[in-house]
Design an enzyme around this catalytic site. Structure first.
Site, mmCIF file in Angstrom:
data_model
loop_
_atom_site.group_PDB
_atom_site.id
_atom_site.type_symbol
_atom_site.label_atom_id
_atom_site.label_comp_id
_atom_site.label_asym_id
_atom_site.label_seq_id
_atom_site.Cartn_x
_atom_site.Cartn_y
_atom_site.Cartn_z
ATOM 1 N N ASP A 137 0.808 -1.217 0.000
ATOM 2 C CA ASP A 137 0.000 0.000 0.000
ATOM 3 C C ASP A 137 0.840 1.265 0.000
ATOM 4 O O ASP A 137 0.438 2.269 0.562
ATOM 5 C CB ASP A 137 -0.947 -0.025 1.212
ATOM 6 C CG ASP A 137 -0.209 -0.284 2.510
ATOM 7 O OD1 ASP A 137 1.023 -0.476 2.470
ATOM 8 O OD2 ASP A 137 -0.849 -0.288 3.572
ATOM 9 N N LYS A 176 5.587 7.007 18.588
ATOM 10 C CA LYS A 176 4.792 8.222 18.749
ATOM 11 C C LYS A 176 5.382 9.204 19.761
ATOM 12 O O LYS A 176 4.738 9.548 20.766
ATOM 13 C CB LYS A 176 3.371 7.839 19.180
ATOM 14 C CG LYS A 176 2.718 6.942 18.155
ATOM 15 C CD LYS A 176 1.299 6.633 18.487
ATOM 16 C CE LYS A 176 0.707 5.759 17.413
ATOM 17 N NZ LYS A 176 -0.273 4.831 17.834
ATOM 18 N N ASP A 179 1.559 6.539 1.970
ATOM 19 C CA ASP A 179 1.075 5.296 2.552
ATOM 20 C C ASP A 179 -0.447 5.336 2.395
ATOM 21 O O ASP A 179 -1.107 6.178 3.001
ATOM 22 C CB ASP A 179 1.489 5.285 4.036
ATOM 23 C CG ASP A 179 0.788 4.202 4.817
ATOM 24 O OD1 ASP A 179 0.310 3.243 4.197
ATOM 25 O OD2 ASP A 179 0.722 4.321 6.054
HETATM 26 P P1 GTP Z 1 -5.560 -1.640 8.501
HETATM 27 O O1 GTP Z 1 -6.524 -2.713 8.916
HETATM 28 O O2 GTP Z 1 -6.286 -0.434 7.987
HETATM 29 O O3 GTP Z 1 -4.514 -1.317 9.502
HETATM 30 O O4 GTP Z 1 -4.774 -2.147 7.168
HETATM 31 P P2 GTP Z 1 -3.868 -3.437 6.922
HETATM 32 O O5 GTP Z 1 -4.607 -4.636 7.363
HETATM 33 O O6 GTP Z 1 -3.500 -3.420 5.468
HETATM 34 O O7 GTP Z 1 -2.617 -3.236 7.849
HETATM 35 P P3 GTP Z 1 -1.280 -2.350 7.591
HETATM 36 O O8 GTP Z 1 -1.621 -1.119 6.837
HETATM 37 O O9 GTP Z 1 -0.553 -2.244 8.866
HETATM 38 O O10 GTP Z 1 -0.471 -3.338 6.641
HETATM 39 C C1 GTP Z 1 0.741 -2.996 6.021
HETATM 40 C C2 GTP Z 1 0.939 -3.960 4.866
HETATM 41 O O11 GTP Z 1 1.030 -5.291 5.367
HETATM 42 C C3 GTP Z 1 -0.216 -3.960 3.886
HETATM 43 O O12 GTP Z 1 0.339 -4.074 2.602
HETATM 44 C C4 GTP Z 1 -1.037 -5.169 4.284
HETATM 45 O O13 GTP Z 1 -1.699 -5.777 3.176
HETATM 46 C C5 GTP Z 1 0.020 -6.113 4.821
HETATM 47 N N1 GTP Z 1 -0.485 -6.970 5.907
HETATM 48 C C6 GTP Z 1 -0.975 -6.579 7.108
HETATM 49 N N2 GTP Z 1 -1.319 -7.645 7.854
HETATM 50 C C7 GTP Z 1 -1.043 -8.740 7.087
HETATM 51 C C8 GTP Z 1 -1.178 -10.143 7.305
HETATM 52 O O14 GTP Z 1 -1.652 -10.627 8.343
HETATM 53 N N3 GTP Z 1 -0.773 -10.957 6.285
HETATM 54 C C9 GTP Z 1 -0.258 -10.482 5.115
HETATM 55 N N4 GTP Z 1 0.113 -11.347 4.166
HETATM 56 N N5 GTP Z 1 -0.128 -9.161 4.876
HETATM 57 C C10 GTP Z 1 -0.500 -8.308 5.864
#
Ligand code: GTP
Length: 342
Positions: A104, A155, A215
């Site tokens: 992302d 933070k 982001d």
């Molecule tokens: P929020 O629920 O809004 O926090 O979004 P998110 O679930 O995408 O979490 P975050 O933005 O912290 O994730 C950062 C990156 O890691 C993103 O590209 C997510 O797709 C990926 N990501 C987060 N959690 C997982 C997981 O459990 N498994 C995998 N494969 N990717 C993950």
């Protein structure tokens, strides 16, 4: 060389858009977000491991239909394993130093330069770093002049921040870091693994870069990314195929097969495929989901309509998320893994 792309998150902060699709497939100027990342990969990356879980099938289908000239492996986690657990789960595909990339981010980072920086420092881990003004919302790197990171401060108050650099979501890692991650459980790379590597090896580095970094975690940053890219490309609006636009557009992005009725005015608005907007509608700062319908004489401001939603004529909505359908089964009601406030 291998690159793991983390694309398994629920993207809860982007609901209701992520109720119906994987966050990494959300369109930015009508192209799935993940394609910006794939196009950024150095030539030496010939294998991409997509770490997926939620909406795996959509991602798999997209890559079956679209060839990026490299081997793509869809690695489906049995349950969400977090950013660290997902990397561990891809271990069997890793043969040497490798990238891990959040799906992302949209940025101007040069990954070849990052490899050079990593090699020069004989690092075990190199992460990309981006400067921010609002340090108190992030984990801030305690980084020395030579790029060595000695810790992170979560933070901090601006006056206590060790720097203004934050983790920009792209890592270049040596395979030995895989030994730090436990198998089969939810592990956060950032919170659990990075501190251990710093402590044990001291060879944890931060690569700063210039240009831009976004982001796409929240509705606001998703909208900002569109504005930024429209401006960067020097265009006013972006429009897909087969649209019938009888109204006017300003700083807006319209998908394929969209109908916009006469006298309607759209400003800083994103409309997904197959949406139908009636006549004399005003949309400002909105995201309108696929197959959605907005009745004539409506005025919608700073709101998000999920896919397949319908609004009657004369609707008047401000700052709202519109979702009237059931929440998909298994979709969490709050963030899992890394918690980042809205
Ligand atoms: P929020 O629920 O809004 O926090 O979004 P998110 O679930 O995408 O979490 P975050 O933005 O912290 O994730 C950062 C990156 O890691 C993103 O590209 C997510 O797709 C990926 N990501 C987060 N959690 C997982 C997981 O459990 N498994 C995998 N494969 N990717 C993950």
């Amino acid at each position: 060389m291998e690159a793991i792309i983390l694309a398994g998150g629920f993207g809860t902060r982007l609901r209701p858009l992520t109720y119906t699709r994987a966050k990494s497939l959300l369109p930015i100027l009508n192209k799935p977000m993940i394609t910006y990342l794939i196009n950024m990969l150095p030539d030496k990356v010939d294998k991409v491991i997509l770490a997926v879980n939620y909406r795996k099938k959509q991602i798999e289908d997209y890559f079956k239909k679209n060839d990026f000239g490299m081997k793509i492996i869809v690695n489906d986690e049995p349950k969400p394993l977090g950013t660290g657990g997902a990397v561990k789960f891809a271990e069997r595909y890793i043969t040497d130093s490798f990238f891990v990339l959040n799906s992302d981010i949209i940025c101007s980072l040069n990954l070849d330069e990052m490899i050079k920086f990593h090699m020069k420092n004989n690092a075990v881990s190199t992460i990309s770093l981006w400067p921010v003004d609002n340090v108190s919302e992030f984990g801030v790197a305690d980084v020395r002049d030579d790029g060595n990171i000695i810790g992170f401060v979560e933070k901090p108050k601006p006056e206590d921040a060790p720097s203004d650099f934050i983790n920009a979501g792209a890592y270049f890692l040596e395979p030995e870091i895989l030994d730090y991650i436990e198998t089969g459980r939810l592990v956060s790379m950032e919170k659990e693994i990075f501190p251990k590597i710093i402590k044990d090896t001291g060879r944890f580095f931060g690569h700063k870069f210039e240009g831009y970094w976004m982001d796409i975690g929240r509705i606001s940053s998703y909208k900002e990314a569109h504005n930024f890219l429209l401006e960067k490309q020097g265009i006013n609006n972006y429009q897909g195929d087969n649209c019938e636009i009888k109204g006017s557009l300003r700083k807006s992005c319209i998908g394929n097969n969209v109908h916009i009725g006469k006298n309607s005015k759209l400003e800083s608005t994103i409309v997904y495929d197959n949406a139908i907007i009636g006549e004399n509608v005003v949309l400002s700062g909105c995201i309108i989901g696929e197959n959605s319908k907005i009745g004539s004489f409506s005025s919608i401001k700073n709101s998000v309509l999920g896919d397949n939603e319908k609004l009657a004529d004369n609707s008047n909505i401000n700052e709202r998320i519109v979702w009237t359908q059931p929440t998909p089964e298994g979709y969490p009601d709050k963030q899992i893994g890394n918690v980042i406030e809205q």
